[in-house]
Design an enzyme around this catalytic site. Structure first.
Site, mmCIF file in Angstrom:
data_model
loop_
_atom_site.group_PDB
_atom_site.id
_atom_site.type_symbol
_atom_site.label_atom_id
_atom_site.label_comp_id
_atom_site.label_asym_id
_atom_site.label_seq_id
_atom_site.Cartn_x
_atom_site.Cartn_y
_atom_site.Cartn_z
ATOM 1 C CB THR A 1 -0.905 0.003 1.241
ATOM 2 O OG1 THR A 1 -1.800 -1.112 1.174
ATOM 3 C CG2 THR A 1 -1.715 1.289 1.344
ATOM 4 N N GLY A 2 0.446 2.270 -0.697
ATOM 5 C CA GLY A 2 1.178 3.529 -0.677
ATOM 6 C C GLY A 2 1.522 4.005 -2.072
ATOM 7 C CB SER A 3 2.723 7.322 -3.175
ATOM 8 O OG SER A 3 3.883 7.407 -2.367
ATOM 9 C CB THR A 4 6.690 3.737 -3.796
ATOM 10 O OG1 THR A 4 7.033 5.066 -3.388
ATOM 11 C CG2 THR A 4 7.788 3.225 -4.723
ATOM 12 C CG ASP B 1 4.049 -2.358 1.660
ATOM 13 O OD1 ASP B 1 3.660 -1.296 1.128
ATOM 14 O OD2 ASP B 1 3.450 -2.903 2.598
ATOM 15 N N GLY C 1 3.598 2.907 7.583
ATOM 16 C CA GLY C 1 2.293 3.228 8.141
ATOM 17 C C GLY C 1 1.791 4.610 7.826
ATOM 18 N N GLY C 2 2.501 5.312 6.936
ATOM 19 C CA GLY C 2 2.018 6.621 6.531
ATOM 20 C C GLY C 2 0.673 6.552 5.833
ATOM 21 N N GLY C 3 0.379 5.389 5.253
ATOM 22 C CA GLY C 3 -0.910 5.183 4.604
ATOM 23 C C GLY C 3 -1.934 4.505 5.492
ATOM 24 C CD GLU D 1 1.650 -1.085 4.774
ATOM 25 O OE1 GLU D 1 1.494 -0.425 3.737
ATOM 26 O OE2 GLU D 1 2.202 -0.628 5.793
#
Length: 227
Positions: free
Chosen positions: A26-29, A82, A96-98, A104
């Site tokens: 999960t996340g932008s990358t 991830d 955990g920024g998302g 995760e």
């Protein structure tokens, strides 16, 4: 920056082969990794099954036609890719920024090869400049907040609009503004022993490879080669 994230995500997808069960981060990358897996399924006939780490990634994967299974229906995952918010030289990281840290970590735990995809700005000497997410049960969350406050952790509840954010697992997140975490493993153990804490964003000694995209190109860092 987005171009670097895409390069890292696409590079990670090269490690995926037919027949694998893969963890979808999960996340932008990690988003770009999932997109590339979707492309390979459509254009190359790649045969894989995915396990997702958030409702956001589930929606993305379903939209791309990636076959999915539940973490409860498998015993191991071949490869998980991830993102990470910070990575130190000892291959400890903050995630955990998302707000997906619990799922995760659940997906990362039975994974044979765990890869993070980051841009070069995420590499740090010491963890802690990025706020450390701590997922807590709703019951007693305010009391736990005060415990963190008294300990000097500078806590704040993660918000969504004017309300506290609720994770996919129906918990709150308290972000700790620590500045510098001198001993991530010791601090992680302390949080593990704190009643009311479901999970925290310290991923210590878990990652096998870190794919770093920078202005000079892509670098693959191997955890077992670190000194």
């Amino acid at each position: 920056m987005e171009a670097l994230k895409k390069i890292a995500g696409v590079t990670a997808a090269q490690y995926v082969t037919d027949g694998m069960t893969i963890g979808l981060g999960t996340g932008s990358t990690a988003y770009y990794f999932v997109e590339e897996i979707g492309r390979r399924i459509k254009e190359e006939g790649l045969q894989v099954v995915g396990v997702t780490t958030s409702s956001v990634t589930t929606k993305q994967a379903e939209g791309l036609g990636i076959p999915l299974t539940s973490i409860d229906d498998i015993d191991c995952i071949d490869l998980t890719v991830d993102g990470a918010d910070e990575v130190d030289k000892a291959f400890n990281g903050i995630k955990g920024g998302g707000a997906a840290l619990l799922m995760e970590k659940i997906v990362a735990t039975p994974t044979k090869e765990y890869i993070w995809v980051v841009d070069e700005s995420k590499l740090v000497d010491h963890l802690g400049a990025f706020k450390l997410p701590v997922e807590v049960v709703q019951y007693g969350a305010d009391r736990l907040f005060r415990v963190f406050e008294r300990a000097g952790y500078k806590p704040s509840f993660r918000m969504k609009g004017d309300k506290r954010l609720i994770t996919d697992m129906q918990n709150f997140i308290i972000d700790l503004n620590l500045g510098c975490i001198e001993n991530p493993c010791e601090f992680g153990r302390l949080l593990d022993q704190t009643v009311g804490v479901v999970e925290h964003g310290l991923f210590n000694g878990m990652v096998d490879k870190v794919i770093v995209a920078g202005q000079a190109g892509v670098t693959v860092l191997e955890a077992n080669q670190s000194t």
